[in-house]
Design an enzyme around this catalytic site. Structure first.
Site, PDB file in Angstrom:
ATOM      1  N   LYS A 195       0.839  -0.570  -0.233  1.00 29.06           N
ATOM      2  CA  LYS A 195       0.102   0.064  -0.070  1.00 29.06           C
ATOM      3  C   LYS A 195       0.501   1.075   0.108  1.00 29.06           C
ATOM      4  O   LYS A 195       1.156   1.460   0.885  1.00 29.06           O
ATOM      5  CB  LYS A 195      -0.614   0.279   1.503  1.00 29.06           C
ATOM      6  CG  LYS A 195      -2.228   1.514   1.656  1.00 29.06           C
ATOM      7  CD  LYS A 195      -2.606   1.420   2.717  1.00 29.06           C
ATOM      8  CE  LYS A 195      -3.267   2.498   2.663  1.00 29.06           C
ATOM      9  NZ  LYS A 195      -4.503   1.975   3.142  1.00 29.06           N
ATOM     10  N   LYS A 248      -2.073  -1.025  -3.589  1.00 29.25           N
ATOM     11  CA  LYS A 248      -2.665  -0.146  -3.445  1.00 29.25           C
ATOM     12  C   LYS A 248      -2.036   0.726  -4.026  1.00 29.25           C
ATOM     13  O   LYS A 248      -1.544   1.158  -3.850  1.00 29.25           O
ATOM     14  CB  LYS A 248      -3.474  -0.224  -2.385  1.00 29.25           C
ATOM     15  CG  LYS A 248      -4.405   0.698  -2.246  1.00 29.25           C
ATOM     16  CD  LYS A 248      -4.936   0.442  -0.837  1.00 29.25           C
ATOM     17  CE  LYS A 248      -5.837   2.051  -1.123  1.00 29.25           C
ATOM     18  NZ  LYS A 248      -5.852   2.330   0.341  1.00 29.25           N
TER      19      LYS A 248
END
Ligand code: PBG
Length: 327
Positions: A195, A248
Site C-alpha cells: 500500500k 494499492k
C-alpha cells in the site's frame, strides 16, 4: 517470417475472431465493491468528490448492497464512519460500531453476499492516522492491539474476510493469532501488502473525513518510488498468514501488480482507489472521455497486469454493463 506472409490484422477482422483470441476477460466474479457506512437511519449522504457514492446508514447500505448483488457483484468491503472519533479510535472496536452493525445486517439479510471489512483505525481516530500517536509519532506495536480487537469484533459480527490496511509491521500475524485464538481459523485475511503513500486517496479521505490532522502517512505507507520493497512486504504478509495480498493503488502501479503476479503464487488483489475513480468520473462528466469505455479499459488493464481480484468503486456499474453484454 514477417510481412506480407504475416498480417496481424487478419485476426482483428470481426468480433467473433477477436473474442476467440482475446487474452483477458473481465467478469463481475472478481470484483469487490467498497461501501461507506455511517450511523443513523435513512441517511444517504453524497460524497462530492465521488459521484455515485454515498455514506449510507445501515438500513440503506443493505439496499445498495442488494442492488450490487443483483447486478452480479459477489462481494463488498466496508468502511465505517463513526459518529464520534477519539485518539484511540475506540469506535473501531466497539461491538455496536457502525461496521459491526452493518456486517450483522448484511449477513442477516443477504446471506449469500461475501462481506469483507477494512481493518484500520484511521476513520475512527481524531488525528486521522492509521496508528496510535505518541509524542507526534505513530507507534507500531500498541496499534496492533487495536487491530486485533477490531478484527475480533468483525469476526464476532459474522464477517467473511478481514482486510488490514494500516501498514503497521506485524499486523497480519497479530490478527491471524487473534482470530485463531478466538476460534475463527476459517476467516481469511486479505492484506493490503503493498500500500503506497499515494495522493490518489484524497476523495476517500473526504468520504471518511480521515485526513491526518498533522503530517502524512509516509512513515508507514510505502514510497511510490519503490518496487522491490513491495515483494518484501508481500512475502512477509504471506509468512504471517495472509491468504490474499493486495497492491494499492492500481493504475499507477500496474508494474507492481505484474511484478508480484510473476513472483508469488498467492491470489493477488488490486485496489482501484478513490482518486482513480474520481478522475474518470470527472473527465467523463466534462465530456472529454467516454465513461463506460474508459471504466472498462481501466479494469481490463488491472486484470491484464495480473490481478485476480479488483476492488473498485465501479463494481456495480461494471457488473451491469458486463451482464448486458452477455444478453
Ligand atoms: C485506510 C484506507 C484508506 C483507503 C483504504 N483504506 C485511506 C488512506 O490510506 O488514507 C483509501 C482507499 C481509496 O482511496 O479509495 N483505512
Amino acid at each position: 517470417m514477417g510481412f506480407p506472409r504475416q498480417r496481424l490484422r487478419r485476426l482483428r477482422q470481426n468480433e467473433s475472431l477477436r473474442r476467440m483470441v482475446r487474452e483477458t476477460t473481465l467478469t463481475p466474479d472478481s470484483m469487490i465493491y467498497p461501501l461507506f457506512v455511517t450511523w443513523g437511519e435513512g441517511r444517504q449522504e453524497p460524497i462530492s468528490s465521488m459521484p455515485g457514492h454515498f455514506r449510507w446508514s445501515v438500513d440503506l447500505l443493505v439496499k445498495e448492497a442488494t442492488e450490487a448483488q443483483a447486478a452480479g457483484v459477489p462481494a463488498v468491503i466496508l468502511f465505517g464512519i463513526p459518529e464520534l472519533k477519539d485518539e484511540r479510535g475506540s469506535a473501531a472496536y466497539d461491538k455496536e460500531g457502525v461496521v459491526q452493525r452493518a456486517v450483522r445486517a448484511l449477513k442477516d439479510q443477504l446471506p449469500e453476499l461475501f462481506v469483507i471489512t477494512d481493518v484500520c483505525i484511521d476513520e475512527y481516530t481524531s488525528h486521522g492516522h492509521c496508528g496510535l500517536v505518541r509524542e507526534g509519532r505513530i507507534v507500531n506495536d500498541e496499534t496492533l492491539d487495536c487491530l486485533r480487537l477490531m478484527a475480533k469484533t468483525h469476526a464476532e459480527a459474522g464477517v467473511d474476510m478481514v482486510a488490514p490496511s494500516d501498514m503497521m509491521d506485524g499486523r497480519v500475524g497479530a490478527i491471524r493469532d487473534e482470530l485463531d485464538q478466538m476460534g475463527f481459523q476459517d476467516i481469511p485475511i486479505m492484506a493490503y501488502s503493498a500500500k503506497y503513500a499515494s495522493s490518489l486517496y484524497a476523495p476517500f479521505r473526504e468520504a471518511a473525513d480521515s485526513s491526518p490532522a498533522f503530517g502524512d502517512r509516509r512513515s508507514y505507507q510505502m514510497d511510490p518510488a519503490n518496487a522491490r520493497e513491495a515483494l518484501r512486504e508481500v512475502n512477509l504478509d504471506i509468512e504471517e498468514g495472509a491468504d490474499v495480498v493486495m497492491v494499492k493503488p492500481a493504475l499507477f502501479f500496474l508494474d507492481i501488480i505484474r511484478l508480484i503476479h510473476d513472483s508469488i503464487s498467492a491470489p493477488l488483489a488490486a485496489y482501484q482507489v478513490s482518486g482513480e475513480y474520481s478522475m474518470i468520473k470527472a473527465a467523463a462528466q466534462a465530456g472529454w472521455i467516454d465513461h463506460d469505455k474508459v471504466m472498462m479499459e481501466s479494469l481490463l488493464s488491472i486484470k491484464r497486469a495480473g490481478a485476480d481480484i479488483i476492488l473498485t468503486y465501479f463494481a456495480k456499474e461494471a457488473a451491469r454493463l458486463l451482464n448486458d453484454g452477455l444478453r
